[in-house]
Enzyme design. Structure first.
Site, short mmCIF file in Angstrom:
data_model
loop_
_atom_site.label_atom_id
_atom_site.label_comp_id
_atom_site.label_asym_id
_atom_site.label_seq_id
_atom_site.Cartn_x
_atom_site.Cartn_y
_atom_site.Cartn_z
N TYR A 103 0.84 -1.21 0.00
CA TYR A 103 0.00 0.00 0.00
C TYR A 103 0.87 1.25 0.00
O TYR A 103 0.59 2.23 -0.69
CB TYR A 103 -0.92 0.00 1.23
CG TYR A 103 -1.88 1.18 1.30
CD1 TYR A 103 -3.17 1.08 0.81
CD2 TYR A 103 -1.48 2.40 1.85
CE1 TYR A 103 -4.04 2.16 0.85
CE2 TYR A 103 -2.34 3.48 1.91
CZ TYR A 103 -3.62 3.35 1.40
OH TYR A 103 -4.49 4.42 1.45
N GLU A 131 9.11 -8.15 4.65
CA GLU A 131 9.16 -8.39 6.10
C GLU A 131 8.66 -9.78 6.51
O GLU A 131 8.75 -10.13 7.68
CB GLU A 131 8.35 -7.31 6.83
CG GLU A 131 6.82 -7.43 6.74
CD GLU A 131 6.19 -6.90 5.44
OE1 GLU A 131 6.94 -6.66 4.47
OE2 GLU A 131 4.97 -6.76 5.40
N ASP A 141 6.63 -10.00 30.65
CA ASP A 141 6.78 -8.55 30.58
C ASP A 141 7.02 -7.93 31.96
O ASP A 141 7.95 -7.15 32.15
CB ASP A 141 5.54 -7.90 29.94
CG ASP A 141 5.24 -8.50 28.59
OD1 ASP A 141 6.14 -9.15 28.03
OD2 ASP A 141 4.11 -8.32 28.09
N LYS A 197 7.78 -7.49 21.71
CA LYS A 197 7.87 -8.70 22.53
C LYS A 197 9.18 -9.47 22.34
O LYS A 197 9.78 -9.93 23.30
CB LYS A 197 6.68 -9.61 22.19
CG LYS A 197 6.50 -10.78 23.10
CD LYS A 197 5.68 -10.39 24.30
CE LYS A 197 5.38 -11.54 25.21
NZ LYS A 197 4.56 -11.10 26.34
#
Ligand code: XMP
Length: 487
Positions: A58, A146, A202, A343
């Site tokens: 895009y 990617e 986390d 993450k």
């Protein structure tokens, strides 16, 4: 790729974009069509900043259209899935790539006319796969570099980052830890902090970073809400204290939570009760500790950006997942050392700070715990049955070496009984469902195609070893339309 990046929405003012002093800009892909009225657009000033720009899918179609080329919709020239890109020229991006390489396509629209000054660098069939005006430092890729299905994609991105933008790839987790620990020290001076640990990656990594900076002036609180997995409270607490050397207060508040949950069937009510009670316990304990002026939270970069919706601030994703929101009247200043990380980066920081590999790669576990995996009301007895079944799932997945391939794997206890036969006896017991999924981020998921032998082993063991379950079923629903948890 060890280069610091930030994600900003397309509607940010150009002054704000300039203020980042970027070395380069990547225009991402997206599900919209540039041919549609009202689709995300681009301020032309982006191209006057004199820095490299790379448009992907895009982003490529948008830059082509914005600079005087043309993008068209539909027809029979869509491409989904694997394709072969044929390189016409290597330029900056395709240095050292072969003449033909596999790429991943996912588009209905296509660029059919390039802006003046642009040249085609690769084609797939007779479509434009890559184009650029290298004198103006503008590149466009129709395929997705990617994704893993573009095996040489990382090299293409690396060429953009290093050759085009001059980035050094020195944003490593070792450098991040060093600078973050320094800035926490500077921010906190001689003050103290508290941190609520969930047992997940986390909050643990956030606590470890702050602990690096201020040592035992950090006190952590780990609450047993009675809804954890088998032996989890004890083993996680031991890991925190003995292996990670954190100062942790283990608070067993199971009775309080279970008393409040008695007879409650509605999942949202369960969540609210658990969230509120967690805050109450946390407040009580932190008052006992006293004199902390900082609160450590494991907020990640996706949490930060997910609260910015591209359609305006109304459509915030994921609100129901914020179980541990702490009350404002605590007047604590926030420390969120992971705010800039994704993450996978958090996991790397955890490893550098001495966490075991098995802990770093733990599956996510919801704040409301087993409460949302017992359909209907929660009793000690049902918790016991589910814990035993769930422990077998964990053991067998671990034994088969599948933990790292899966996003989550667990058992759900259904409010249904079915007839069975064991020995010469008729049984009338509970049904357990197995929910085992693969996912990248929990937003979408697919049911795991586990080997039959593993499923068979889990099922046999549960029915033979867990009194109270005589039937095991496998959930084969993807997300969407299903969710991962059953409640
Ligand atoms: P769903 O069920 O929405 O779950 O597909 C997506 C991911 O979020 C986890 N989850 C929760 N985590 N509090 C949490 O902290 C919650 O109330 C909650 N509900 C779901 C779920 O385990 C999965 O990883």
């Amino acid at each position: 790729m060890s280069v610091y990046c930030e994600i900003v929405p397309y509607f940010d003012a150009i002054e704000k974009v300039r203020a980042y002093k970027p070395s380069g800009i990547i225009l991402s892909g997206g599900p919209d069509s540039v041919c549609r009225e009202g689709s995300p657009f681009l301020p032309l000033e982006i191209f006057e900043m004199g820095i490299p720009v790379l448009g992907i899918c895009y982003g490529f179609q948008l830059l082509a259209k914005s600079l005087g080329g043309n993008t068209v919709s539909g027809g029979n020239k869509r491409e989904y899935g694997k394709a072969v890109a044929v390189r016409l020229d290597d330029g900056v991006l395709f240095k050292d790539l072969p003449e033909q390489f596999q790429v991943w396509m996912s588009h209905g629209d296509r660029v059919d006319q390039l802006p003046a000054g642009f040249k085609i660098f690769a084609k797939s069939g007779n479509l434009i796969a890559a184009a650029a005006d290298e004198s103006k430092k503008i590149w466009g890729l129709q395929f997705h570099p990617e994704v893993v299905h573009t095996p040489r994609g990382k090299e293409i991105l690396e060429n953009f980052l290093t050759s085009a933008c001059g980035c050094k790839r020195d944003w490593t987790m070792a450098s991040f830890i060093k600078s973050t620990v320094e800035s926490i020290k500077a921010q906190m001076g001689s003050e103290s902090a508290i941190c609520g640990l969930s047992g997940g990656v986390d909050s643990t990594v956030a606590a470890l970073l702050v602990h690096e900076a201020i040592g035992d002036r950090l006190t952590c609180i780990f609450v047993n809400n009675g809804l954890l997995r088998k032996n989890e409270f004890e083993s996680v607490l031991q890991n925190f204290q003995q292996r990670l050397h954190l100062k942790v207060l283990g608070v067993d508040a199971s009775d309080r939570f279970l008393a409040l949950l008695k007879g409650i069937e509605d999942p949202e009510k369960k969540r609210k009760i658990i969230g509120n009670e967690f805050i109450r316990v946390f407040e009580e304990e932190s008052h006992k500790i006293g004199n902390s002026s900082f609160l450590v939270q494991g907020t990640l970069y996706p949490d930060v950006i997910e609260s910015v919706s591209v359609r305006g601030p109304s459509a915030v994703i994921k609100s129901h997942h914020n179980v541990g929101g702490l009350p404002s009247e605590m007047k604590l200043k926030l420390i969120e050392p992971l705010r800039e990380l994704f993450k996978d980066e958090v996991r790397k920081v955890g490893e550098e700070l001495g966490m075991d590999e098995s802990f770093v790669h733990r599956h996510p576990f919801p704040g409301p715990g087993l409460a949302v995996r017992i359909i209907g009301s929660i009793t000690e007895e049902r918790l016991f049955v589910l814990r035993e079944a769930d422990a077998i799932v964990q053991e067998e997945i671990e034994r088969a070496g599948l933990m790292r391939d899966l996003w989550q794997a667990f058992a759900v206890l259904l409010p249904i009984q079915s007839v069975g036969v064991m020995g010469d006896d008729r049984t009338y017991e509970n049904v357990a469902a197995l929910r085992i999924v693969t996912s990248m981020d929990g937003m979408t998921a697919d049911w795991a195609k586990l080997p039959y032998e593993v499923l068979e082993k889990i099922s046999n063991r549960i029915v033979n070893e867990v009194r109270g379950i005589n039937r095991v079923v496998y959930d084969i629903t993807s997300k969407p339309p299903g969710t991962i948890e059953w409640e």
